[in-house]
Design a protein around this motif. Structure first.
Motif, short mmCIF file in Angstrom:
data_model
loop_
_atom_site.label_atom_id
_atom_site.label_comp_id
_atom_site.label_asym_id
_atom_site.label_seq_id
_atom_site.Cartn_x
_atom_site.Cartn_y
_atom_site.Cartn_z
N THR A 133 5.65 -37.85 -39.33
CA THR A 133 6.81 -38.72 -39.53
C THR A 133 6.45 -40.18 -39.28
N GLN A 180 10.89 -40.02 -48.65
CA GLN A 180 11.46 -38.70 -48.44
C GLN A 180 10.52 -37.59 -48.91
N THR A 181 9.94 -37.77 -50.09
CA THR A 181 9.08 -36.72 -50.62
C THR A 181 7.77 -36.61 -49.84
N GLN A 183 7.38 -37.32 -46.70
CA GLN A 183 7.74 -36.69 -45.44
C GLN A 183 7.89 -35.18 -45.62
N GLN A 184 8.45 -34.81 -46.74
CA GLN A 184 8.70 -33.40 -47.03
C GLN A 184 7.42 -32.66 -47.39
N VAL A 185 6.51 -33.34 -48.06
CA VAL A 185 5.36 -32.66 -48.66
C VAL A 185 4.11 -32.72 -47.78
N GLU A 188 3.56 -30.30 -44.67
CA GLU A 188 3.43 -28.91 -45.11
C GLU A 188 2.16 -28.71 -45.92
N GLN A 343 4.26 -22.67 -51.38
CA GLN A 343 4.62 -24.00 -50.91
C GLN A 343 3.82 -25.08 -51.65
N MET A 347 5.36 -27.95 -53.71
CA MET A 347 5.07 -29.34 -53.33
C MET A 347 4.56 -30.12 -54.53
N ILE A 350 7.51 -31.16 -56.53
CA ILE A 350 8.25 -32.21 -55.81
C ILE A 350 7.46 -33.52 -55.87
#
Length: 635
Positions: A133, A180-181, A183-185, A188, A343, A347, A350
């Motif tokens: 983050t 946002q992407t 952080q999301q990707v 993971e 995932q 990803m 995304i």
């Protein structure tokens, strides 16, 4: 502009992340340790399953009367005699002790170790997530800072050709989407890659043959994911382009909503919005729909892989080639392998959205910038105000020359008025003087110093400017008035009040409940357009400039206020070289020099009386204006 390959965009975007090397190392280390803990869990749990099953079989054999110290080969023979041939292969791979039962103490220890391992996984994943983050937030912060710096270096012609809504969309929506992407990707992604490696290693330690069987479906899964990704790419790019177009339209209609209503164009405006919004809807729907196909496709191949593993693994357990605990662990690993693969493919889809936004941002960051200031710049310590245009050449479009050979001299302390019809090039002269645009030939000098040898910051610090369009920012009236005060200088309250009284700002500010502490914003209705114009005039007054530029500064004030402001402007112009762009010719009668400009050339120059006596272009403008009782059209 040449469009860069998608791989170049991805590499450049990841570069923002890799700038924070310490946190990158911490993320990789946390992901590695979390993966180790996670992949050890099923293996350890498999030992607990073996202990339970061996205990149950041992108790069953004891019930059959088999002694505890009987060798395993004799136990297998007795089982055959009792008709348990199908279990002999499985028992041959077990550590059994007839009659002993389940060792719950051993099972408890194994489960305790498993719990600690899974707890370690959770804590390490939390550390990885927290670090990621910070990593992504810092990367986006650096990107926003670069965008802000870029805005200051872009030439004005960029903003002339690109709608403000489009610029705002790139610098806000697209940056938010990347943050946002990523952080999301990213978090993971790192964990998924390490999980795949760790799981495959553990699967190989259990059964290389079963591992090979399990991996057969993976190439097919990746091929399907690749096809889906390629199909969704153009739709994601179109989605964010359409978002910029919608924002541009909304911003434009919001700014001019009074004009839209005045001319009854609401229905046409709605139709245009519906068209752009429909384009955004279709591109967003197609992008999300195609990307959404990835998840069910991954689940299908994951379930197919699970069925194959269970069938083949069950046969190996029955044949004694694998223990039940190992089969349990392997099926868990099979699930763990399918999950990160799914995932990764999700990803990747995304990420297409993020890459589309990144392409738009990098296009913005790669736009040609203003010509850089020279390495060694000059400045003028004590400006006298001698301004010269020496054979200046300039055009916005090379195919359409505007100023081909213009020369003029403004002496120190002179007021130079510039008049002419719409599009004659009046405002262009001011823009060239302040280097908002660069000349293509000749030179502009101030006190003998070429403006191109000065930094733009130093050059513009000598000017005060009042434009036709008022610009006030969110803040108090006091903040807006002192906005033009030069860096490093302060202004006293008394000096501010003196300037406000001189420009008649104090008269209406005193009537406001909060006075000079009144907050202004786009919705502020306390001030009229004329009062806002008076504030910009006061701002120029308080900045105490060396050279003054008034671009029809009194265009938004009434006739009575105009007389008062003219008196204030006369005081402000004393001892300063001033350039006044005028449409109301009555306001520049007392100018020291009047320039009549047309098609980028000075067609006449002189004082008001001299030009009227000539009976030329200025006299025609003056007479036509007062004959019609109106003002010349504005630039």
């Amino acid at each position: 502009m040449t469009k860069k390959p998608r791989s170049h965009t991805l590499k450049r975007m990841v570069g923002y992340i890799l700038e924070d090397k310490l946190r990158c190392v911490l993320v990789v280390l946390a992901a590695t340790l979390a993966t180790v803990c996670m992949v050890l869990g099923p293996k350890i749990m498999g030992q607990a399953t073996n202990a339970l099953f061996e205990g149950i079989i041992s108790k069953m054999l004891g019930a059959m009367g088999i002694p505890a110290d009987m060798p395993k080969d004799q136990i297998i023979e007795m089982m055959k005699q009792h008709g348990l041939d199908s279990m002999t292969g499985m028992v041959s791979s077990m550590d059994i002790h007839p009659g002993s039962g389940v060792d719950f103490g051993k099972v408890a220890v194994i489960l305790g170790i498993t719990g600690c391992v899974f707890l370690g996984t959770v804590l390490l994943r939390w550390l990885q997530g927290w670090t990621m983050t910070r990593l992504v937030t810092n990367a986006v912060y650096r990107m926003r800072r670069q965008i802000e710096d870029k805005l200051d270096r872009l030439p004005l012609n960029y903003f002339d050709r690109v709608p403000r809504g489009e610029v705002m969309s790139r610098t806000t929506n697209d940056v938010d989407n990347i943050g946002q992407t990523l952080q999301q990707v990213l978090g993971e992604f790192v964990f998924a890659v390490f999980t795949i490696i760790g799981v495959v290693v553990m699967m190989l330690t259990i059964s290389p043959v079963l591992t090979l069987v399990s991996l057969i479906v993976i190439p097919v899964m990746l091929l399907v994911a690749y096809i889906i990704i390629r199909k969704s790419q153009p739709f994601f790019f179109r989605q964010w382009t359409a978002t910029g177009e919608v924002n541009s339209h909304v911003e434009e209609m919001f700014t001019g909503h009074m004009v839209v209503r005045a001319y009854g164009q609401e229905e046409q405006t709605k139709q245009e919005f519906e068209r752009r919004n429909a384009e955004l809807y279709h591109s967003a729907f197609n992008a999300q729909f195609i990307a959404g196909l990835n998840q069910p496709a991954t689940m299908f191949f994951s379930n197919l892989n699970f069925v194959i593993v269970v069938v083949v693994g069950g046969l190996k357990v029955l044949s004694g080639q694998m223990s039940l605990g190992d089969l349990q662990a392997f099926t868990q690993y099979s699930r763990q392998l399918s999950q990160p693969l799914g995932q990764l493919s999700s990803m990747a889809t995304i990420l297409q959205s993020s890459l589309a936004s990144a392409e738009r941002i990098f296009e913005f960051l790669d736009e040609p910038e203003e010509e850089p200031d020279p390495a060694h710049t000059k400045d003028i310590e004590d400006v006298k105000g001698l301004v010269k245009f020496d054979h200046v050449k300039f055009s916005y479009d090379p195919a359409e020359p505007l100023i081909e050979d213009l020369s003029l001299t403004a002496k120190p302390g002179q007021t130079v008025a510039i008049v002419g019809p719409t599009g004659a090039g009046k405002t262009t002269l001011v823009n060239l003087l302040m280097r908002f645009y660069e000349i293509q030939g000749g030179a502009i000098t101030i006190d003998g110093v070429n403006t191109r040898e000065m930094s733009r910051h130093d050059l513009r610090s000598h000017f005060g400017m009042v434009l036709q369009d008022t610009w006030l920012f969110d803040g108090t009236i006091r903040d807006n008035l002192v906005y033009g005060v030069r860096e490093g200088k302060t202004i006293s309250e008394e000096r501010m009040l003196e300037g406000a009284r001189a420009t008649h700002v104090d008269e209406f500010v005193r009537r406001l409940p909060q006075g000079y502490d009144t907050e202004l914003n786009d919705e502020t209705s306390e001030l009229s357009q004329g009062e806002r114009q008076l504030m910009t005039i006061c701002r120029a007054f308080l900045s105490d400039p060396d050279i003054l530029i008034l671009d029809e500064a009194t265009s938004s004030v009434d006739t009575r206020t105009e007389v008062l402001v003219q008196n204030a402007m006369n005081e402000l112009r004393k001892g300063r070289t001033s350039f006044v762009i005028a449409h109301r010719l009555s306001t520049i009668r007392d100018a020291d020099l009047i320039l009549v400009v047309n098609h980028g050339s000075i067609v006449e120059q002189g004082t008001h009386d001299e030009l009227l006596a000539k009976g030329g272009a200025y006299a025609d403008l003056y007479n036509s204006q007062f004959a019609n009782g109106g003002a010349i059209d504005e630039d």
